[in-house]
Design an enzyme around this catalytic site. Structure first.
Site, PDB file in Angstrom:
ATOM      1  N   CYS A 131       0.806  -1.221   0.000  1.00 28.43           N
ATOM      2  CA  CYS A 131       0.000   0.000   0.000  1.00 28.43           C
ATOM      3  C   CYS A 131       0.840   1.274   0.000  1.00 28.43           C
ATOM      4  O   CYS A 131       0.314   2.359  -0.253  1.00 28.43           O
ATOM      5  CB  CYS A 131      -0.942  -0.001   1.197  1.00 28.43           C
ATOM      6  N   HIS A 284      -3.395   7.054   3.225  1.00 31.49           N
ATOM      7  CA  HIS A 284      -3.859   5.795   2.656  1.00 31.49           C
ATOM      8  C   HIS A 284      -5.230   5.485   3.251  1.00 31.49           C
ATOM      9  O   HIS A 284      -5.425   5.574   4.465  1.00 31.49           O
ATOM     10  CB  HIS A 284      -2.877   4.677   2.978  1.00 31.49           C
ATOM     11  N   ASN A 314     -10.678   0.990  -0.211  1.00 30.81           N
ATOM     12  CA  ASN A 314      -9.228   0.895  -0.107  1.00 30.81           C
ATOM     13  C   ASN A 314      -8.696   0.414  -1.456  1.00 30.81           C
ATOM     14  O   ASN A 314      -8.926  -0.728  -1.849  1.00 30.81           O
ATOM     15  CB  ASN A 314      -8.871  -0.093   1.015  1.00 30.81           C
TER      16      ASN A 314
END
Length: 357
Positions: A131, A284, A314
């Site tokens: 990520c 994030h 996400n």
């Protein structure tokens, strides 16, 4: 006086790296998937996701025939147009994604080819930090621009493109609603002193005690599709489960709250208790619970945290550049604003950057 947990490691120095984000772009698959559809696909209890506190109400899923490299190229073209840059003017292409399209070659050449630059010789490669891939890719681009032999007009494309929906177990009520697909990109070059844009700080820490908390165990050498002793026979260990994303959410959250404040303090003194002159946080988009928990733990004002989680979910490494693009195109992020880009990634890793847009 800071507690020992916030003082135990060296702090990040001011890099004073003169770089400027010229333009951003994104691509979102047309297919909008609501929570009701997630429940139907996974055989989950109706309305159960509304009680799960994931923070996601809808997300995008790539079509069965969509490829991550084509999505990346669409986002890249938009970023190039916003920057006023022709694709053939690029010096380098950095592909920064957590869900690769294929093992070989990496996504850099695939993106170069999708942009019609297959015969150009333009440097193209991938960085992979789950990520945090976009942050690592952007830092890599900035370091390349800072080289003494890099021309002042050098242009670098950084792009993240994710199709995580193909690695999620639809019956997992904790994971299935979180993830979405999409791509985002930016174009960077050296900045003049008069422009004022700069990368001030970039820092990353990894705590591999949490490596098993967030995994996709398949896709590598541990679980080949064939048996080692009989390459004509399928490997019974290469099950559906090892190729699906698996996460221990509560344990991951405990590690984030354990190490997060100290990491932020080492990124820049004071960040463990406030934002100071940071205009916007571009985080994030891990989950609603994660965003709320880190905001509360650090005492940051929620109104300065940019969010796209509710409508995009996400999107792995593309979450940060998608949220950056949303902030720029909505007019909230203005030239001269100081931004904090930050997040966590499987590993367990923490990453952060402070830059003047």
């Amino acid at each position: 006086v800071l507690p020992p947990s916030l003082r135990q490691k060296p702090r990040c120095a001011d890099l004073r790296c003169r770089v400027r984000i010229l333009g951003t772009g994104h691509y979102l698959p047309p297919n909008i998937v609501t929570n009701r559809e997630i429940e139907r696909r996974g055989g989950l209890e109706p309305l159960s996701l509304d009680r799960a506190r994931s923070g996601v109400t809808e997300r995008r899923f790539a079509a069965d025939d969509e490829r991550a490299s084509a999505m990346a190229a669409a986002a890249a073209r938009q970023a190039l147009e916003a920057a006023g840059v022709a694709p053939e003017s690029l010096t380098c292409i950095v592909h920064a994604s957590g869900t690769p399209e294929q093992c070989l070659p990496d996504g850099g050449p695939l993106l170069q080819r999708e942009l019609g630059l297959g015969g150009s010789g333009i440097r193209a490669f991938s960085v992979h930090a789950t990520c945090l891939s976009f942050l690592v890719g952007l830092e890599t681009a900035c370091m390349l621009l800072a080289r003494a032999d890099t021309p002042d007009d050098a242009l670098i494309l950084v792009c993240s493109s994710e199709i995580s929906s193909r690695h999620v177990d639809p019956t997992d009520e904790h994971v299935a609603p979180l993830f979405g697909d999409g791509a985002a990109a930016c174009v960077v070059r050296k900045a003049s002193w008069r422009e004022g844009s700069a990368l001030h700080r970039a820092h990353m820490e990894t705590y591999a005690d949490g490596a098993s908390l967030t995994e996709v165990r398949g896709g590598g050498t541990n679980f080949p599709f064939h048996r080692v002793d009989d390459r004509a026979a399928p490997n019974p260990a290469a099950t559906r489960e090892v190729n699906h994303f698996q996460m221990d959410g509560p344990a991951t959250m405990r590690m984030v709250l354990q190490h997060g404040p100290g990491f932020m303090e080492r990124l820049r003194p004071g960040l463990s208790s406030g934002l100071g002159d940071i205009a916007w946080v571009v985080p994030h988009q891990a989950s609603g619970l994660a965003l709320d928990a880190i905001t509360d733990a650090l005492g940051w004002p929620a109104e300065r945290m940019l969010r796209t989680l509710d409508r995009l979910g996400n999107v792995v490494a593309a979450s940060i550049p998608l949220t950056l693009h949303a902030g720029v195109t909505s007019g909230r992020i203005q030239r001269g604003d100081k931004l904090l880009l930050m997040g966590t990634g499987a590993g367990l890793s923490f990453g952060g950057m402070i830059l003047t847009f």
